[in-house]
Design an enzyme around this catalytic site. Structure first.
Site, PDB file in Angstrom:
ATOM      1  NE  ARG A 240      -2.672   7.610   1.258  1.00 51.78           N
ATOM      2  CZ  ARG A 240      -3.216   6.316   1.691  1.00 51.78           C
ATOM      3  NH1 ARG A 240      -3.939   6.295   2.694  1.00 51.78           N
ATOM      4  NH2 ARG A 240      -2.919   5.362   1.003  1.00 51.78           N
ATOM      5  CD  GLU A 269       0.070   8.148   8.104  1.00 59.55           C
ATOM      6  OE1 GLU A 269       0.283   6.921   7.807  1.00 59.55           O
ATOM      7  OE2 GLU A 269      -0.923   8.681   7.872  1.00 59.55           O
ATOM      8  CG  HIS A 287      -2.685   4.587   7.792  1.00 61.05           C
ATOM      9  ND1 HIS A 287      -2.100   5.595   6.871  1.00 61.05           N
ATOM     10  CD2 HIS A 287      -3.577   4.017   7.327  1.00 61.05           C
ATOM     11  CE1 HIS A 287      -2.375   5.357   5.991  1.00 61.05           C
ATOM     12  NE2 HIS A 287      -3.298   4.369   5.919  1.00 61.05           N
TER      13      HIS A 287
HETATM   14  C1  8YV Z   1      -3.687   0.435   4.004  1.00 62.90           C
HETATM   15  C2  8YV Z   1      -4.710   2.664   3.307  1.00 62.90           C
HETATM   16  O1  8YV Z   1      -3.570  -0.164   5.231  1.00 62.90           O
HETATM   17  O2  8YV Z   1      -5.116   1.096   1.225  1.00 62.90           O
HETATM   18  C3  8YV Z   1      -4.709   2.434   1.448  1.00 62.90           C
HETATM   19  O3  8YV Z   1      -4.740   3.322   0.926  1.00 62.90           O
HETATM   20  O4  8YV Z   1      -4.590   3.677   3.502  1.00 62.90           O
HETATM   21  C4  8YV Z   1      -4.558   1.834   4.112  1.00 62.90           C
HETATM   22  O5  8YV Z   1      -5.822   1.389   4.741  1.00 62.90           O
HETATM   23  C5  8YV Z   1      -2.321   0.953   3.697  1.00 62.90           C
HETATM   24  O6  8YV Z   1      -2.282   1.542   2.431  1.00 62.90           O
HETATM   25  C6  8YV Z   1      -1.751  -0.595   3.096  1.00 62.90           C
HETATM   26  O7  8YV Z   1      -0.571  -0.156   2.314  1.00 62.90           O
END
Ligand code: 8YV
Length: 321
Positions: A240, A269, A287
Site C-alpha cells: 500500500r 492513487e 496497482h
Molecule cells: C486488488 C489489492 O486488486 O487485494 C488487494 O488488497 O491491493 C489488489 O490486489 C484490489 O484491492 C481489488 O479491490
C-alpha cells in the site's frame, strides 16, 4: 422458496464471478465499471443485503454510518481492508470479509517484476527502444544492479511476503524479514527474523514492503528509516502507498541515496505524486498486483464463498470484522 439476497457490486467483476452472482443473488452490477460517488453508492445500497466493494470504495465511518439497516455484510473483493472502517462496521453489526491467499502468487510476481524492473532499469530501457532513441551499444550502456545473491529484507512476512521470500531465494538472495511476530520456523525457509525493523534496514540491499496499511504502519518508510538503508539500496512496494512517505522516498531517489524503486502502489492513487514520473530510477506499475485472470476469478469466488456463509448463518472463513 427462499428469496435471493440483493448484493451491490461496486465494480465490473470477471464474467464467471458475475454469472455466479446472477445465479445465487440479485446483483446490482456496474457494467460500465464507473467509480461511484458516495451518494450514488448509498443510493444503490437502499434495500440491499450486502456490498461487494473493491479498494476503490472508501467505506469510512461516515459512509458506514449512512448505510441502510438492510446491509448485513461487506464482502471485499480485496485482501487489503484499509479502505473500510472495521470498527464502524462492527459497531453496526455488519460482517466484513476479505480475500486472502488467492492473490499471494500474483502479487509476489509483481514484486519480483518491480525488483527486476528497478534493478535493471527496465523503464529507461523500454522507453529508449519505443522512442527509437536507442542508437548505440557499449559496455557502459544501461548498466544496472544484479540482484542475484544480494540481501532482501521483507517487511510483513504474511502470505504475500512468504511467496516473495521463496521467489527471491530462486535468485539466491539472502532473505531477512521483519514482522510483528516471528513466523513458524518451519515456514521461514532459512530467512532471518529481525524483531526490530531499524536493525534489519542496514542489511537490506533490497527492501520489499508486504505488510498491510494500518495506523501503525502508515508512513513506515520515512526519511529516518531510508537513512538506515545501505547507500544504493532498492525499494519495492506492492502493498500500500500509505506505508511510504513520498517526499522522503522521492528525495532519496533524486539524491542517489537509493539506487531505484519499483512501485505498484501509491498514496492517493491514481493521482500519484507527479515527481515519481520524472525520475529515471523509478519503475512504476498501476496497482496490478492481483491482476491476472486466474487470481481475479479466485478473488471473486472467495468473496462469494464468504457471502454465502454469511447468508447461511455460518462463520465466513475470511471474517475481518
Ligand atoms: C486488488 C489489492 O486488486 O487485494 C488487494 O488488497 O491491493 C489488489 O490486489 C484490489 O484491492 C481489488 O479491490
Amino acid at each position: 422458496m427462499s428469496t435471493k439476497h440483493v448484493v451491490v457490486v461496486t465494480r465490473k467483476l470477471p464474467e464467471a464471478v458475475e454469472n455466479r452472482l446472477r445465479r445465487d443473488y440479485v446483483p446490482r452490477l456496474n457494467p460500465d465499471d464507473r467509480l461511484y460517488t458516495t451518494d450514488e453508492l448509498l443510493m444503490l445500497c437502499e434495500g440491499a443485503d450486502a456490498i461487494m466493494p473493491c479498494h476503490t470504495e472508501r467505506l469510512t465511518a461516515e459512509v458506514i454510518g449512512r448505510l441502510p439497516d438492510s446491509v448485513r455484510a461487506i464482502a471485499n473483493f480485496s485482501v487489503g481492508v484499509d479502505h473500510v472502517d472495521l470498527q464502524a462496521a462492527k459497531d453496526r453489526g455488519i460482517v466484513v470479509t476479505n480475500t486472502p491467499d488467492v492473490l499471494s502468487d500474483a502479487t509476489a510476481e509483481i514484486a519480483i517484476l518491480c525488483l527486476l524492473g528497478a534493478a535493471r532499469r527496465a523503464s529507461e530501457g523500454e522507453r529508449l527502444v519505443r522512442s527509437a532513441e536507442w542508437k548505440d551499444w557499449s559496455p557502459a550502456f544501461m548498466v544496472g544492479v544484479q540482484i542475484t545473491g544480494k540481501r532482501i529484507g521483507i517487511v510483513g512476512m504474511g502470505r504475500v511476503g512468504q511467496v516473495v521470500a521463496r521467489r527471491a531465494r530462486g535468485f539466491d538472495m539472502d532473505v531477512h524479514y521483519h514482522n510483528r511476530q516471528r513466523i513458524d520456523p518451519a515456514l521461514e525457509q532459512e530467512a532471518t527474523y529481525h524483531p526490530s525493523l531499524d536493525e534489519m534496514l542496514p542489511l537490506c540491499d533490497v527492501l520489499s514492503l508486504n505488510c498491510p496499511a494500518t495506523p501503525e504502519t502508515t508512513g513506515l518508510l520515512n526519511d529516518r528509516r531510508i537513512g538506515l538503508l545501505p547507500d544504493g539500496a532498492i525499494v519495492v512496494n506492492t502493498a500500500r502507498g500509505a506505508l511510504v512517505d513520498d517526499d522522503a522516498l522521492i528525495a532519496a531517489l533524486e539524491s542517489g541515496k537509493l539506487y531505484a524503486a519499483g512501485l505498484d502502489v501509491y498514496n492517493n492513487e491514481p493521482a500519484i505524486n507527479p515527481k515519481y514520473r520524472d525520475l529515471t530510477n523509478s519503475f512504476l506499475l498501476p496497482h496490478i498486483g492481483s491482476a491476472t485472470r486466474e487470481t481475479r476469478d479466485a478473488m471473486g469466488f472467495r468473496a462469494l464463498d464468504n457471502l454465502d456463509a454469511v447468508f447461511a448463518q455460518d462463520e465466513p472463513q475470511d471474517r475481518v470484522a
